[in-house]
Design a protein around this motif. Structure first.
Motif, short mmCIF file in Angstrom:
data_model
loop_
_atom_site.label_atom_id
_atom_site.label_comp_id
_atom_site.label_asym_id
_atom_site.label_seq_id
_atom_site.Cartn_x
_atom_site.Cartn_y
_atom_site.Cartn_z
N UNK A 173 3.11 11.88 -0.87
CA UNK A 173 3.86 11.79 0.39
C UNK A 173 3.68 10.40 0.97
N UNK A 174 4.61 10.02 1.84
CA UNK A 174 4.58 8.69 2.41
C UNK A 174 3.58 8.57 3.55
N UNK A 175 3.17 7.34 3.82
CA UNK A 175 2.34 7.07 4.99
C UNK A 175 3.21 7.22 6.23
N UNK A 176 2.69 7.85 7.25
CA UNK A 176 3.42 8.04 8.51
C UNK A 176 2.93 7.01 9.52
N UNK A 198 -1.55 4.03 10.43
CA UNK A 198 -0.86 5.10 9.71
C UNK A 198 -1.68 6.38 9.71
N UNK A 199 -0.98 7.48 9.84
CA UNK A 199 -1.59 8.78 9.63
C UNK A 199 -1.44 9.07 8.15
N UNK A 200 -2.54 9.30 7.47
CA UNK A 200 -2.50 9.51 6.02
C UNK A 200 -2.30 10.97 5.64
N UNK A 201 -2.36 11.85 6.65
CA UNK A 201 -2.20 13.27 6.34
C UNK A 201 -0.75 13.59 6.01
N UNK A 202 -0.56 14.61 5.22
CA UNK A 202 0.79 15.02 4.84
C UNK A 202 1.52 15.55 6.08
N UNK A 252 -7.56 7.54 10.28
CA UNK A 252 -6.32 6.79 10.35
C UNK A 252 -6.49 5.46 9.62
N UNK A 253 -5.52 5.10 8.81
CA UNK A 253 -5.54 3.84 8.10
C UNK A 253 -5.01 2.74 9.01
N UNK A 254 -5.80 1.71 9.22
CA UNK A 254 -5.40 0.57 10.04
C UNK A 254 -5.35 -0.65 9.13
N UNK A 310 0.83 -1.21 0.00
CA UNK A 310 0.00 0.00 0.00
C UNK A 310 0.86 1.26 0.00
N UNK A 311 1.98 1.24 0.73
CA UNK A 311 2.83 2.42 0.86
C UNK A 311 3.24 3.05 -0.45
#
Length: 118
Positions: free
Chosen positions: A15-18, A111-115, A36-38, A5-6
């Protein structure tokens, strides 16, 4: 689990997943609504499953969107494996204890999907 997914996420959003630690996830949920993506192990038939975690409800349940839920059920319906409840607007919720077990028993990664801020 974000190996597949990354890179796709980076290509789509620039931007990358954090990744977040479980304490960071809890802190975010306590601060208010999130998206948040789980990614977790769900079942033998679906070894990798994604959810969008939205918020911690006052009754200690975690509200989320499950993009794979096929059937439409009335609000309040209890679903199994894992036990969860149908909520309004296509959402579901699970107990906070069940949510915690996703990290310990189902190898969840959040993961936080925000930039990221500069």
């Amino acid at each position: 689990m974000a190996d597949e997914i990354g890179p796709m996420f980076t290509r789509l959003f620039g931007h990358e997943l954090a990744p977040l630690t479980p304490p960071q996830v809890l802190q975010r949920l306590k601060s208010g609504p999130q998206d948040l993506l789980l990614i977790l192990e769900w079942s033998r038939e679906m070894p990798q499953h994604q959810l969008v975690i939205h918020e911690l409800l006052p009754d200690e349940r975690v509200l989320f969107y499950n993009p794979y839920r096929a059937e439409e059920s009335p609000v309040g319906t209890l679903l199994k494996d894992p036990e969860r409840r149908v909520e309004e607007n296509g959402m579901e919720s699970i107990s906070f204890e069940m949510f915690r077990s996703f990290f310990t028993e189902r190898k969840a990664v959040c993961y936080d999907t925000r930039q990221p801020r500069p």
